[in-house]
Design a protein around this motif. Structure first.
Motif, PDB file in Angstrom:
ATOM      1  N   ALA A  32       0.814  -1.220   0.000  1.00  0.00           N
ATOM      2  CA  ALA A  32       0.000   0.000   0.000  1.00  0.00           C
ATOM      3  C   ALA A  32       0.849   1.272   0.000  1.00  0.00           C
ATOM      4  CB  ALA A  32      -0.969  -0.017   1.184  1.00  0.00           C
ATOM      5  N   PRO A  33       1.936   1.359   0.788  1.00  0.00           N
ATOM      6  CA  PRO A  33       2.752   2.578   0.738  1.00  0.00           C
ATOM      7  C   PRO A  33       3.366   2.828  -0.648  1.00  0.00           C
ATOM      8  CG  PRO A  33       3.243   1.343   2.728  1.00  0.00           C
ATOM      9  CD  PRO A  33       2.378   0.463   1.855  1.00  0.00           C
ATOM     10  N   LEU A  34       3.767   1.765  -1.312  1.00  0.00           N
ATOM     11  CA  LEU A  34       4.321   1.887  -2.663  1.00  0.00           C
ATOM     12  C   LEU A  34       3.254   2.409  -3.618  1.00  0.00           C
ATOM     13  CD1 LEU A  34       6.839   0.995  -4.539  1.00  0.00           C
ATOM     14  CD2 LEU A  34       5.308  -0.874  -5.151  1.00  0.00           C
ATOM     15  N   VAL A  38       3.267   5.873  -5.990  1.00  0.00           N
ATOM     16  CA  VAL A  38       3.002   5.828  -7.431  1.00  0.00           C
ATOM     17  C   VAL A  38       1.834   6.753  -7.785  1.00  0.00           C
ATOM     18  CG1 VAL A  38       2.075   4.295  -9.226  1.00  0.00           C
ATOM     19  CG2 VAL A  38       4.020   3.566  -7.826  1.00  0.00           C
ATOM     20  N   LYS A  39       0.766   6.668  -7.005  1.00  0.00           N
ATOM     21  CA  LYS A  39      -0.406   7.516  -7.258  1.00  0.00           C
ATOM     22  C   LYS A  39      -0.059   8.985  -7.095  1.00  0.00           C
ATOM     23  CE  LYS A  39      -3.614   3.907  -5.783  1.00  0.00           C
ATOM     24  NZ  LYS A  39      -4.581   3.496  -4.741  1.00  0.00           N
ATOM     25  N   LEU A  40       0.738   9.293  -6.100  1.00  0.00           N
ATOM     26  CA  LEU A  40       1.145  10.682  -5.877  1.00  0.00           C
ATOM     27  C   LEU A  40       2.013  11.184  -7.021  1.00  0.00           C
ATOM     28  CD1 LEU A  40       1.368  13.267  -4.252  1.00  0.00           C
ATOM     29  CD2 LEU A  40       3.162  12.153  -2.879  1.00  0.00           C
ATOM     30  N   ARG A  41       3.000  10.392  -7.440  1.00  0.00           N
ATOM     31  CA  ARG A  41       3.909  10.856  -8.501  1.00  0.00           C
ATOM     32  C   ARG A  41       3.171  11.060  -9.813  1.00  0.00           C
ATOM     33  NH1 ARG A  41       6.597  14.386  -9.952  1.00  0.00           N
ATOM     34  NH2 ARG A  41       8.232  14.073 -11.487  1.00  0.00           N
ATOM     35  N   ARG A  86      12.214   3.287  -6.039  1.00  0.00           N
ATOM     36  CA  ARG A  86      12.807   4.042  -7.152  1.00  0.00           C
ATOM     37  C   ARG A  86      12.433   3.416  -8.500  1.00  0.00           C
ATOM     38  NH1 ARG A  86      16.407   7.755  -6.079  1.00  0.00           N
ATOM     39  NH2 ARG A  86      17.066   8.063  -3.947  1.00  0.00           N
ATOM     40  N   ALA A  87      12.463   2.098  -8.565  1.00  0.00           N
ATOM     41  CA  ALA A  87      12.084   1.414  -9.805  1.00  0.00           C
ATOM     42  C   ALA A  87      10.617   1.692 -10.129  1.00  0.00           C
ATOM     43  CB  ALA A  87      12.334  -0.087  -9.674  1.00  0.00           C
ATOM     44  N   ALA A  88       9.766   1.662  -9.105  1.00  0.00           N
ATOM     45  CA  ALA A  88       8.339   1.937  -9.312  1.00  0.00           C
ATOM     46  C   ALA A  88       8.111   3.381  -9.741  1.00  0.00           C
ATOM     47  CB  ALA A  88       7.551   1.631  -8.040  1.00  0.00           C
ATOM     48  N   LEU A  89       8.823   4.307  -9.133  1.00  0.00           N
ATOM     49  CA  LEU A  89       8.669   5.725  -9.501  1.00  0.00           C
ATOM     50  C   LEU A  89       9.184   5.983 -10.918  1.00  0.00           C
ATOM     51  CD1 LEU A  89       9.619   7.287  -6.064  1.00  0.00           C
ATOM     52  CD2 LEU A  89       7.363   7.402  -7.171  1.00  0.00           C
ATOM     53  N   ALA A  90      10.288   5.354 -11.286  1.00  0.00           N
ATOM     54  CA  ALA A  90      10.807   5.508 -12.654  1.00  0.00           C
ATOM     55  C   ALA A  90       9.806   4.956 -13.670  1.00  0.00           C
ATOM     56  CB  ALA A  90      12.156   4.796 -12.798  1.00  0.00           C
TER      57      ALA A  90
END
Length: 149
Positions: A32-34, A38-41, A86-90
């Motif tokens: 959930a935090p991940l 992702v939703k925020l970015r 970082r991988a998820a944000l990228a």
């Protein structure tokens, strides 16, 4: 900015489908935090004030720190995030800006190093879903609730 239409009232069936997709994404097993990061970015990139407000609020309620929330906009320049995050944000940036990035191999390699094939698909669906919500909220000018003092 003024709201254009209330998309929930304009098409309840479409919104039921979106909500069902959101519920399904949240049950796929990603942390959930991940998902909140992702939703925020994605919402930051898309300029979705409603979603930025909602996901920072939800993340805070779930225990996320202010420092990390502020750092999401500049995640590449901070030490606040794990390699998996970082991988998820990228990947989020690559898919949210798809017309410009074409989902580069370097971002996919980061994703592949941190996520199983199932998780890659699940994360991609989560990114697609928040982008859909962003397009509804930005397109129809859904506003965050006012601050009550």
């Amino acid at each position: 900015m003024n709201a254009r239409i209330d998309f929930y009232n304009a098409s309840p069936d479409a919104m039921k489908a979106m909500i069902a997709l959101e519920v399904a994404v949240n049950k796929l097993g990603l942390e959930a935090p991940l998902l909140e990061l992702v939703k925020l970015r994605s919402s930051q990139i898309n300029g979705c004030a409603y979603c930025v407000d909602m996901h920072t609020t939800d993340a805070r309620k779930a225990g996320e720190t202010e420092r990390r929330l502020h750092g999401v906009a500049v995640w590449r320049e901070t030490p606040f995030f794990t390699e998996r995050e970082r991988a998820a944000l990228a990947w989020t940036e690559a898919l949210t800006l798809l017309a410009a990035t074409h989902a580069p191999d370097a971002d996919y390699e980061l994703l592949r190093a941190q996520f199983s094939p199932k998780e890659q698909v699940d994360l991609t669906l989560a990114i697609n879903t928040i982008n859909g919500w962003n397009r509804l909220a930005v397109g129809f000018r859904k506003m965050p609730p006012p601050i009550v003092s």
